[in-house]
Scaffold this active site. Sequence first.
Site, PDB file in Angstrom:
ATOM      1  CG  HIS A 169     -34.531  27.939  26.412  1.00 49.83           C
ATOM      2  ND1 HIS A 169     -33.429  28.657  25.430  1.00 49.83           N
ATOM      3  CD2 HIS A 169     -34.831  26.977  25.754  1.00 49.83           C
ATOM      4  CE1 HIS A 169     -33.231  27.988  24.534  1.00 49.83           C
ATOM      5  NE2 HIS A 169     -34.165  27.023  24.399  1.00 49.83           N
ATOM      6  CG  HIS A 178     -37.994  27.650  21.286  1.00 43.10           C
ATOM      7  ND1 HIS A 178     -38.535  27.152  22.683  1.00 43.10           N
ATOM      8  CD2 HIS A 178     -36.921  26.793  21.214  1.00 43.10           C
ATOM      9  CE1 HIS A 178     -37.682  26.612  23.367  1.00 43.10           C
ATOM     10  NE2 HIS A 178     -36.540  26.216  22.290  1.00 43.10           N
ATOM     11  CB  CYS A 182     -29.693  19.928  19.444  1.00 46.06           C
ATOM     12  SG  CYS A 182     -28.501  19.533  20.535  1.00 46.06           S
ATOM     13  CG  HIS A 203     -33.028  27.503  19.258  1.00 45.77           C
ATOM     14  ND1 HIS A 203     -31.976  27.227  20.314  1.00 45.77           N
ATOM     15  CD2 HIS A 203     -34.123  26.750  19.931  1.00 45.77           C
ATOM     16  CE1 HIS A 203     -32.416  26.713  21.272  1.00 45.77           C
ATOM     17  NE2 HIS A 203     -33.674  26.318  21.197  1.00 45.77           N
ATOM     18  CD  GLU A 252     -24.093  22.906  17.567  1.00 47.94           C
ATOM     19  OE1 GLU A 252     -24.076  21.828  18.078  1.00 47.94           O
ATOM     20  OE2 GLU A 252     -24.980  23.595  17.613  1.00 47.94           O
ATOM     21  CE1 TYR A 276     -37.355  18.821  24.377  1.00 48.49           C
ATOM     22  CE2 TYR A 276     -37.384  18.965  21.983  1.00 48.49           C
ATOM     23  CZ  TYR A 276     -36.761  18.997  23.206  1.00 48.49           C
ATOM     24  OH  TYR A 276     -35.680  19.756  23.199  1.00 48.49           O
ATOM     25  CD  GLU A 322     -34.461  23.744  24.530  1.00 49.05           C
ATOM     26  OE1 GLU A 322     -35.286  24.307  24.025  1.00 49.05           O
ATOM     27  OE2 GLU A 322     -33.416  24.015  24.515  1.00 49.05           O
ATOM     28  CD  GLU A 376     -35.543  22.812  21.281  1.00 48.56           C
ATOM     29  OE1 GLU A 376     -34.910  23.709  21.535  1.00 48.56           O
ATOM     30  OE2 GLU A 376     -35.341  21.470  21.067  1.00 48.56           O
ATOM     31  CD1 TRP A 403     -31.788  17.123  22.096  1.00 48.89           C
ATOM     32  CD2 TRP A 403     -31.980  18.331  23.992  1.00 48.89           C
ATOM     33  NE1 TRP A 403     -30.783  17.768  22.139  1.00 48.89           N
ATOM     34  CE2 TRP A 403     -30.980  18.613  23.644  1.00 48.89           C
ATOM     35  CE3 TRP A 403     -32.468  19.030  25.073  1.00 48.89           C
ATOM     36  CZ2 TRP A 403     -29.851  19.275  23.860  1.00 48.89           C
ATOM     37  CZ3 TRP A 403     -31.689  20.081  25.649  1.00 48.89           C
ATOM     38  CH2 TRP A 403     -30.289  20.113  24.851  1.00 48.89           C
TER      39      TRP A 403
END
Length: 180
Positions: free
Chosen positions: A22, A28, A62, A64, A82, A98, A108, A110, A157
């Site tokens: 980041h 990524h 959201c 990774h 989460e 984006y 970000e 991503e 996002w």
Amino acid sequence: MTTLIPAWVDGKLTPVDKLEAHVRGLRHKAVSVFVVRGRDILMQRRALSKYHTPGLWANTCCTHPGWEEPSATCAVRRLREELGITGLYPEFRHHLEYRADVGNGMVEHEAVDVFLAHAWHDIDIAPNPDEVMDTRWVDYHDLLAEVRRHPDRFTPWLKIYLEDYADTIFGPDLILAARR
């Protein structure tokens, strides 16, 4: 604790520390999930301890993926980690990319696999306080209006998803229902 995520360094997919990805703005892999119940979308407010975009509203989940972790497996895992949500199996809806400034000198960038899961009945939600400070169900139409009125309350996002990819993510039934 170091968390390694799949990021592209000099054109090669490489395990990179999440914070470093980041800070450097490296492209990524990422996963985003929307849980819907009719026209309502389950939203999460990011914990204040998050190192970027703390306290902002985002889609249901959201994250990774881990190195070599399939996106679909990651989506199910992170719903559980989460939000304590089990028994939902999100379906892949779209792959998108984006790039957005997320504050504190971080970016970000991503390559995201976006998933959608239908909650056909009431589901138990038990947010992990290290990740999520609040949740709420919000009507799709109301969410669009709120994002327009108060964009500073939402993650970059989420705004990109709603503005550029809503038809693909939610499909025509939800979009048409919201336009009535």
